[in-house]
Design an enzyme around this catalytic site. Structure first.
Site, PDB file in Angstrom:
ATOM      1  N   PRO A  82       0.840  -1.198   0.000  1.00 57.26           N
ATOM      2  CA  PRO A  82       0.000   0.000   0.000  1.00 57.26           C
ATOM      3  C   PRO A  82       0.875   1.247   0.000  1.00 57.26           C
ATOM      4  O   PRO A  82       1.818   1.355   0.786  1.00 57.26           O
ATOM      5  CB  PRO A  82      -0.770  -0.140   1.316  1.00 57.26           C
ATOM      6  CG  PRO A  82      -0.770  -1.602   1.605  1.00 57.26           C
ATOM      7  CD  PRO A  82       0.545  -2.103   1.111  1.00 57.26           C
ATOM      8  N   GLU A  83       0.553   2.164  -0.894  1.00 56.71           N
ATOM      9  CA  GLU A  83       1.361   3.379  -1.026  1.00 56.71           C
ATOM     10  C   GLU A  83       0.544   4.586  -0.599  1.00 56.71           C
ATOM     11  O   GLU A  83      -0.553   4.431  -0.041  1.00 56.71           O
ATOM     12  CB  GLU A  83       1.890   3.463  -2.457  1.00 56.71           C
ATOM     13  CG  GLU A  83       2.698   2.214  -2.808  1.00 56.71           C
ATOM     14  CD  GLU A  83       3.214   2.179  -4.233  1.00 56.71           C
ATOM     15  OE1 GLU A  83       3.324   3.243  -4.883  1.00 56.71           O
ATOM     16  OE2 GLU A  83       3.520   1.064  -4.711  1.00 56.71           O
ATOM     17  N   LYS A 105       3.711   6.535   4.018  1.00 58.32           N
ATOM     18  CA  LYS A 105       2.902   5.319   4.057  1.00 58.32           C
ATOM     19  C   LYS A 105       2.593   4.895   5.488  1.00 58.32           C
ATOM     20  O   LYS A 105       2.312   3.719   5.747  1.00 58.32           O
ATOM     21  CB  LYS A 105       3.629   4.204   3.291  1.00 58.32           C
ATOM     22  CG  LYS A 105       3.756   4.507   1.801  1.00 58.32           C
ATOM     23  CD  LYS A 105       4.479   3.419   1.047  1.00 58.32           C
ATOM     24  CE  LYS A 105       5.975   3.543   1.150  1.00 58.32           C
ATOM     25  NZ  LYS A 105       6.696   2.573   0.302  1.00 58.32           N
ATOM     26  N   TYR A 117      -6.866 -12.465  10.305  1.00 61.65           N
ATOM     27  CA  TYR A 117      -5.625 -11.725  10.094  1.00 61.65           C
ATOM     28  C   TYR A 117      -5.647 -10.357  10.778  1.00 61.65           C
ATOM     29  O   TYR A 117      -4.738  -9.549  10.588  1.00 61.65           O
ATOM     30  CB  TYR A 117      -5.377 -11.545   8.595  1.00 61.65           C
ATOM     31  CG  TYR A 117      -5.330 -12.853   7.835  1.00 61.65           C
ATOM     32  CD1 TYR A 117      -4.355 -13.807   8.115  1.00 61.65           C
ATOM     33  CD2 TYR A 117      -6.277 -13.143   6.858  1.00 61.65           C
ATOM     34  CE1 TYR A 117      -4.319 -15.009   7.443  1.00 61.65           C
ATOM     35  CE2 TYR A 117      -6.248 -14.345   6.169  1.00 61.65           C
ATOM     36  CZ  TYR A 117      -5.266 -15.280   6.460  1.00 61.65           C
ATOM     37  OH  TYR A 117      -5.228 -16.473   5.797  1.00 61.65           O
ATOM     38  N   ARG A 154       0.294 -10.970   5.499  1.00 58.87           N
ATOM     39  CA  ARG A 154       1.691 -11.298   5.219  1.00 58.87           C
ATOM     40  C   ARG A 154       2.635 -10.949   6.367  1.00 58.87           C
ATOM     41  O   ARG A 154       3.794 -11.322   6.363  1.00 58.87           O
ATOM     42  CB  ARG A 154       2.136 -10.597   3.930  1.00 58.87           C
ATOM     43  CG  ARG A 154       1.329 -11.036   2.722  1.00 58.87           C
ATOM     44  CD  ARG A 154       1.905 -10.501   1.442  1.00 58.87           C
ATOM     45  NE  ARG A 154       3.206 -11.063   1.149  1.00 58.87           N
ATOM     46  CZ  ARG A 154       3.960 -10.713   0.113  1.00 58.87           C
ATOM     47  NH1 ARG A 154       3.515  -9.813  -0.736  1.00 58.87           N
ATOM     48  NH2 ARG A 154       5.133 -11.258  -0.091  1.00 58.87           N
ATOM     49  N   LYS A 157      22.699  13.335  -6.045  1.00 60.74           N
ATOM     50  CA  LYS A 157      22.499  11.897  -5.891  1.00 60.74           C
ATOM     51  C   LYS A 157      23.050  11.126  -7.088  1.00 60.74           C
ATOM     52  O   LYS A 157      22.677  11.364  -8.227  1.00 60.74           O
ATOM     53  CB  LYS A 157      20.999  11.590  -5.747  1.00 60.74           C
ATOM     54  CG  LYS A 157      20.310  12.356  -4.621  1.00 60.74           C
ATOM     55  CD  LYS A 157      20.831  11.916  -3.253  1.00 60.74           C
ATOM     56  CE  LYS A 157      20.063  12.639  -2.139  1.00 60.74           C
ATOM     57  NZ  LYS A 157      20.536  12.229  -0.806  1.00 60.74           N
ATOM     58  N   ASN A 201       6.450   1.161  -5.189  1.00 59.36           N
ATOM     59  CA  ASN A 201       6.870   0.564  -6.450  1.00 59.36           C
ATOM     60  C   ASN A 201       5.974   0.946  -7.625  1.00 59.36           C
ATOM     61  O   ASN A 201       6.456   1.352  -8.686  1.00 59.36           O
ATOM     62  CB  ASN A 201       6.926  -0.960  -6.303  1.00 59.36           C
ATOM     63  CG  ASN A 201       7.867  -1.599  -7.295  1.00 59.36           C
ATOM     64  OD1 ASN A 201       8.893  -1.024  -7.652  1.00 59.36           O
ATOM     65  ND2 ASN A 201       7.538  -2.787  -7.748  1.00 59.36           N
TER      66      ASN A 201
END
Length: 417
Positions: free
Chosen positions: A2-3, A60, A107, A126, A167, A186
């Site tokens: 989750p973002e 997040k 869960y 997870r 960078k 991602n």
């Protein structure tokens, strides 16, 4: 995982339905991997009777402000999700809990019942999420270590360009660094780079000021739009890469082929036709690929994350050793020395002992072959979740068995003599 858009959708749902209400009951899972630094009993006691004053988010991470500290914080991890009974909350694409599942879910890591009967739960199948109790979340890790929030604290073009100029790492790896910008994960990184037409592996300091401005605009637009639709992916524009990037399956977006590489330590989807490396870096990358291909380790699909063995040299050596020992058995070799799996030659052993071990090895080989056939049938029925190919060593066992067949034909002739 989750973002920012998914976590913001959860925060808004809690803010709308739970703020101003008192916690009547709280149940915390006995899972020290997720519930970090506090026992379930102490956690439950700290929340019981408290009123939810506000719901906050940075990057997040989300936390609930109560009428007195400590406050519960949620780091969503790979599959964390907030559920409010009877309320539609946008769930992450890979969230494990279905609407038809038991309530609260098995869960569930934190279950809360409010004074008006409303119930909500934070779940994580997870177990990569973290649930903590912190007196002042904004001043304590991990929230205190985050960079500016991509939604609430957008950088100016000059700030962004100045930061990138310092960078040396690849641009995707930098975007995933939560201490640089918080909230981008991602799928968001792949999306903004695709829309900005920037290669995920391009060095950040090599980007021009115009490219930096384009990328910053893309970050702002993708973030704002995804938040406005409550992270409901069905409402994302059809031309977004998001709809075609999952599962590493061959596909196209807007008629152009999608490829997969490893960038920033993550599987990365991009469109080679539109996202190209700059000259010098492209030459270096081409040399790397050519060198890998010449040594037999190249991956034509660009999926270096999944298909290149962890230790190619060792695997190659092991394969040679297996072929050598198989040929020796097929030819009826009487040499008592043999190679082990690492390629080392062992000293000679008594003939009886070797004969027993050879018989045992043949029985094990036959047993493995039957098991492998069953496993192959099962995998063909169920399919591979991530599209991985079979490991090379599994495929090479079938030819080895065929080469060993002459050994059985030769034995009757020796007895006849």
């Amino acid at each position: 995982m989750p973002e920012l858009p998914e976590v913001e959708a959860a925060r808004r749902a809690v803010e709308e339905h739970c703020v101003g209400k008192k916690i009547n009951k709280c149940t915390v899972a006995d899972d020290s991997k997720v519930v970090d630094g506090v026992s379930p009993k102490d956690f439950e006691a700290a929340l019981a009777g408290k009123t939810i004053v506000a719901a906050h988010r940075k990057g997040k991470n989300m936390w609930l402000e109560l009428d007195s500290p400590p406050f519960p914080t949620f780091q969503f991890g790979m599959a964390g999700a907030v559920y409010i009974k009877g309320v539609a909350v946008t769930k992450y694409k890979r969230s494990a809990v279905k609407d038809t599942d038991e309530w609260p879910s098995k869960y569930s890591k934190l279950f809360v019942q409010l004074d008006d009967g409303l119930e909500f739960s934070f779940t994580d199948k997870r177990r990569f999420a973290k649930v903590r109790l912190i007196d002042n979340p904004i001043s304590a890790p991990p929230i205190s270590e985050l960079g500016p929030d991509a939604l609430k604290e957008p950088m100016t073009e000059d700030e962004f360009y100045s930061a990138l100029c310092k960078k040396k790492i690849g641009i995707k790896a930098l975007l995933l660094d939560q201490s640089f910008i918080s909230g981008i994960g991602n799928w968001m990184a792949d999306e903004v780079l695709y829309q900005a037409r920037i290669h995920p592996q391009q060095a950040a300091l090599s980007m021009s000021k115009d490219s930096c401005a384009t990328l910053l605009k893309s970050i702002n637009e993708v973030t704002i739009f995804a938040v406005e639709v409550d992270a409901d992916s069905l409402r994302f524009p059809v031309e977004w890469l998001f709809h075609y990037r999952w599962g590493k399956k061959p596909g196209k977006v807007d008629g152009k082929k999608i490829a997969f590489i490893n960038a920033g330590g993550r599987t990365t989807a991009y469109v080679p036709e539109l996202q190209k490396l700059p000259g010098d870096q492209a030459v270096k990358e081409s040399r790397k690929l050519s060198k890998g291909a010449s040594s037999g380790n190249g991956d034509e699909s660009g999926n270096d994350e999944e298909l290149v063995p962890p230790n190619p040299k060792k695997d190659k050596k092991t394969s040679r050793a297996r072929q050598h020992s198989t040929k020796k058995r097929a030819n009826g070799s009487s040499d008592d020395s043999e190679e082990d799996e690492s390629g080392n030659v062992s000293s000679k052993r008594p003939a009886k002992r070797k004969a027993k071990e050879n018989d045992k090895a043949r029985r094990q080989t036959r047993g493995r072959t039957k098991v492998e056939q069953i496993d192959d049938e099962a995998s063909n029925e169920s399919g591979s979740e991530d599209g991985e190919e079979e490991p090379p060593d599994v495929k090479n066992r079938t030819p080895s068995k065929k080469r060993a067949a002459p050994k059985q034909k030769g034995r009757p002739k020796q007895k006849a003599k």
